[in-house]
Enzyme design. Structure first.
Site, PDB file in Angstrom:
ATOM      1  N   ASP A  77       0.882  -1.170   0.000  1.00  9.76           N
ATOM      2  CA  ASP A  77       0.000   0.000   0.000  1.00  9.76           C
ATOM      3  C   ASP A  77       0.921   1.223   0.000  1.00  9.76           C
ATOM      4  OD1 ASP A  77      -1.539   2.181   0.719  1.00  9.76           O
ATOM      5  OD2 ASP A  77      -2.672   1.105   2.263  1.00  9.76           O
ATOM      6  N   SER A 106      -1.279  14.812 -13.894  1.00  6.65           N
ATOM      7  CA  SER A 106      -2.552  14.759 -14.639  1.00  6.65           C
ATOM      8  C   SER A 106      -2.783  16.127 -15.269  1.00  6.65           C
ATOM      9  CB  SER A 106      -3.683  14.447 -13.656  1.00  6.65           C
ATOM     10  OG  SER A 106      -4.948  14.642 -14.250  1.00  6.65           O
ATOM     11  N   TYR A 158      -8.794  16.230  -5.978  1.00  6.08           N
ATOM     12  CA  TYR A 158      -7.937  15.433  -6.886  1.00  6.08           C
ATOM     13  C   TYR A 158      -6.942  16.374  -7.576  1.00  6.08           C
ATOM     14  CZ  TYR A 158      -6.637  12.418 -10.849  1.00  6.08           C
ATOM     15  OH  TYR A 158      -5.942  11.689 -11.787  1.00  6.08           O
ATOM     16  N   LYS A 184      -2.709  16.524  -7.532  1.00  2.00           N
ATOM     17  CA  LYS A 184      -1.844  16.442  -8.710  1.00  2.00           C
ATOM     18  C   LYS A 184      -0.973  17.702  -8.863  1.00  2.00           C
ATOM     19  CE  LYS A 184      -3.064  12.269  -9.924  1.00  2.00           C
ATOM     20  NZ  LYS A 184      -2.110  11.159  -9.839  1.00  2.00           N
TER      21      LYS A 184
HETATM   22  N1  LIG Z   1      -7.453   7.535 -16.053  1.00  2.00           N
HETATM   23  C1  LIG Z   1      -7.172   8.804 -16.327  1.00  2.00           C
HETATM   24  O1  LIG Z   1      -7.866   9.452 -17.127  1.00  2.00           O
HETATM   25  C2  LIG Z   1      -5.999   9.505 -15.687  1.00  2.00           C
HETATM   26  C3  LIG Z   1      -5.685  10.796 -16.128  1.00  2.00           C
HETATM   27  C4  LIG Z   1      -4.623  11.470 -15.549  1.00  2.00           C
HETATM   28  C5  LIG Z   1      -3.872  10.860 -14.563  1.00  2.00           C
HETATM   29  N2  LIG Z   1      -4.192   9.605 -14.153  1.00  2.00           N
HETATM   30  C6  LIG Z   1      -3.364   9.028 -13.086  1.00  2.00           C
HETATM   31  O2  LIG Z   1      -2.731   7.852 -13.575  1.00  2.00           O
HETATM   32  C7  LIG Z   1      -2.557   6.924 -12.498  1.00  2.00           C
HETATM   33  C8  LIG Z   1      -3.164   5.577 -12.880  1.00  2.00           C
HETATM   34  O3  LIG Z   1      -4.554   5.764 -13.160  1.00  2.00           O
HETATM   35  P1  LIG Z   1      -5.496   4.638 -13.813  1.00  2.00           P
HETATM   36  O4  LIG Z   1      -6.471   5.361 -14.648  1.00  2.00           O
HETATM   37  O5  LIG Z   1      -4.686   3.553 -14.386  1.00  2.00           O
HETATM   38  O6  LIG Z   1      -6.265   4.138 -12.494  1.00  2.00           O
HETATM   39  P2  LIG Z   1      -6.841   2.704 -12.094  1.00  2.00           P
HETATM   40  O7  LIG Z   1      -7.820   2.966 -11.002  1.00  2.00           O
HETATM   41  O8  LIG Z   1      -7.292   1.948 -13.287  1.00  2.00           O
HETATM   42  O9  LIG Z   1      -5.560   1.959 -11.490  1.00  2.00           O
HETATM   43  C9  LIG Z   1      -4.921   2.423 -10.337  1.00  2.00           C
HETATM   44  C10 LIG Z   1      -4.108   1.303  -9.712  1.00  2.00           C
HETATM   45  O10 LIG Z   1      -3.504   1.808  -8.528  1.00  2.00           O
HETATM   46  C11 LIG Z   1      -3.678   0.876  -7.479  1.00  2.00           C
HETATM   47  N3  LIG Z   1      -3.703   1.549  -6.182  1.00  2.00           N
HETATM   48  C12 LIG Z   1      -4.629   2.428  -5.721  1.00  2.00           C
HETATM   49  N4  LIG Z   1      -4.345   2.787  -4.471  1.00  2.00           N
HETATM   50  C13 LIG Z   1      -3.209   2.134  -4.134  1.00  2.00           C
HETATM   51  C14 LIG Z   1      -2.426   2.067  -2.958  1.00  2.00           C
HETATM   52  N5  LIG Z   1      -2.760   2.774  -1.862  1.00  2.00           N
HETATM   53  N6  LIG Z   1      -1.329   1.306  -2.950  1.00  2.00           N
HETATM   54  C15 LIG Z   1      -0.981   0.563  -4.042  1.00  2.00           C
HETATM   55  N7  LIG Z   1      -1.690   0.571  -5.184  1.00  2.00           N
HETATM   56  C16 LIG Z   1      -2.797   1.333  -5.216  1.00  2.00           C
HETATM   57  C17 LIG Z   1      -5.015   0.199  -7.779  1.00  2.00           C
HETATM   58  O11 LIG Z   1      -5.132  -1.053  -7.126  1.00  2.00           O
HETATM   59  C18 LIG Z   1      -4.969   0.102  -9.295  1.00  2.00           C
HETATM   60  O12 LIG Z   1      -4.368  -1.089  -9.718  1.00  2.00           O
HETATM   61  C19 LIG Z   1      -3.200   7.574 -11.271  1.00  2.00           C
HETATM   62  O13 LIG Z   1      -2.217   8.225 -10.507  1.00  2.00           O
HETATM   63  C20 LIG Z   1      -4.143   8.583 -11.877  1.00  2.00           C
HETATM   64  O14 LIG Z   1      -4.436   9.638 -10.994  1.00  2.00           O
HETATM   65  C21 LIG Z   1      -5.237   8.904 -14.695  1.00  2.00           C
END
Ligand SMILES: NC(=O)c1ccc[n+]([C@@H]2O[C@H](COP(=O)([O-])OP(=O)(O)OC[C@H]3O[C@@H](n4cnc5c(N)ncnc54)[C@H](O)[C@@H]3O)[C@@H](O)[C@H]2O)c1
Length: 259
Positions: free
Chosen positions: A62, A142, A155, A159
């Site tokens: 975590d 982000s 959020y 970021k």
């Molecule tokens: N999806 C989007 O549009 C988007 C856009 C900009 C930035 N992001 C960023 O990209 C990153 C990945 O996003 P995603 O869309 O793949 O999200 P997602 O929810 O599909 O995957 C996130 C992963 O992080 C893991 N996770 C969450 N909390 C955790 C913790 N405390 N310890 C260990 N693992 C943990 C989850 O189990 C999951 O596997 C994030 O930081 C998100 O903020 C996403």
């Protein structure tokens, strides 16, 4: 990008963007430590990496727990025989109005998105120094780290904080040969957006899918981003072509936010 034989640790690599980054860095030649809280999904990604022909190891941690992040870095080095790149990708979303958000909600998202990244920077930088080598630290920012979006205010704040940590640690660590950069994706069709859209629908009364389509409609290149679109930029940040870059968090969003 040639990172043959390097070791990369990716957090949040069970699914979505983290999984795509792990697979891309493996294709680029790295061995991969997958870190997440989702055990079964981690194993599935590890199997995909082995199919590519690279080594993979998993570690359940975590990222809000500093000790667990340090243990993950130790595990990666021990199992894969080195430590060169960390991608602090794990993060969570939160859709809430500024006027309604609670202390518990604020604390939770800051713990994952900000402290999670901070412990990753700390653990990796200490490991690079202990090994007497250069290293690359890459953090998940982000578009919301460049613009404060309505209903995504906290959020967005997390970021923006990731960008602050990226800039400050880049300056602190440059003399040790460590670069720190971030990637700022736009609207990526992962589980995270399914949840953002569901919560936005709940709050605004819009139909499911409506807010997502609205965001995607604003993208100049005319389509939602794929995890692979993000991974190809992270490939650049992880490889030698970005050696002269540090402290940056470029937008890779198909043309949505302009800076
Ligand atoms: N999806 C989007 O549009 C988007 C856009 C900009 C930035 N992001 C960023 O990209 C990153 C990945 O996003 P995603 O869309 O793949 O999200 P997602 O929810 O599909 O995957 C996130 C992963 O992080 C893991 N996770 C969450 N909390 C955790 C913790 N405390 N310890 C260990 N693992 C943990 C989850 O189990 C999951 O596997 C994030 O930081 C998100 O903020 C996403």
């Amino acid at each position: 990008m040639n990172i043959n034989g390097k070791v990369a640790l990716v957090t949040g690599a069970s699914q979505g963007i983290g999984r795509a980054i792990a697979l891309r860095l493996a294709r680029d030649g790295a061995d991969i430590a997958i870190v997440d809280v989702k055990e079964e999904k981690m194993q599935a990604v590890a199997a995909e990496i082995r199919e590519i022909g690279r080594k993979a190891t998993t570690f359940k941690a975590d990222v809000t727990k500093r000790d667990e992040v340090y243990a993950a870095v130790e595990h990666a080095e021990k199992e894969l025989g080195g430590f060169d790149i960390i991608v602090n990708n794990a993060g969570i979303a939160q859709v809430e109005a500024i006027l309604d958000v609670t202390p518990e909600e604020v604390e939770k998202i800051f713990q994952v998105n900000v402290q999670g990244v901070l412990w990753g920077i700390q653990a990796a930088a200490k490991k690079f120094k202990a090994r007497g080598q250069k290293g690359k630290i890459i953090n998940a920012a982000s578009i919301a780290g460049h613009d404060g979006f309505p209903l995504l205010g906290i959020y967005s704040a997390t970021k923006f904080a990731v960008r602050a940590l990226t800039q400050a640690s880049a300056r602190e660590l440059a003399s040790s040969g460590i670069t720190v950069n971030a990637y700022s994706p736009g609207v990526v069709g992962t589980d995270m957006w399914v949840e953002i859209d569901r919560r936005m629908a709940e709050i605004t009364g819009a139909k499911i899918g409506e807010n997502y389509e609205k965001f995607v409609g604003g993208i100049a290149l005319g389509r939602a981003q794929t995890p692979e679109d993000v991974a190809s930029f992270v490939s650049y940040l992880a490889g030698p072509d970005s050696d002269y870059m540090t402290g940056q968090a470029p937008l890779i969003d198909g043309g949505l936010v302009y800076r």
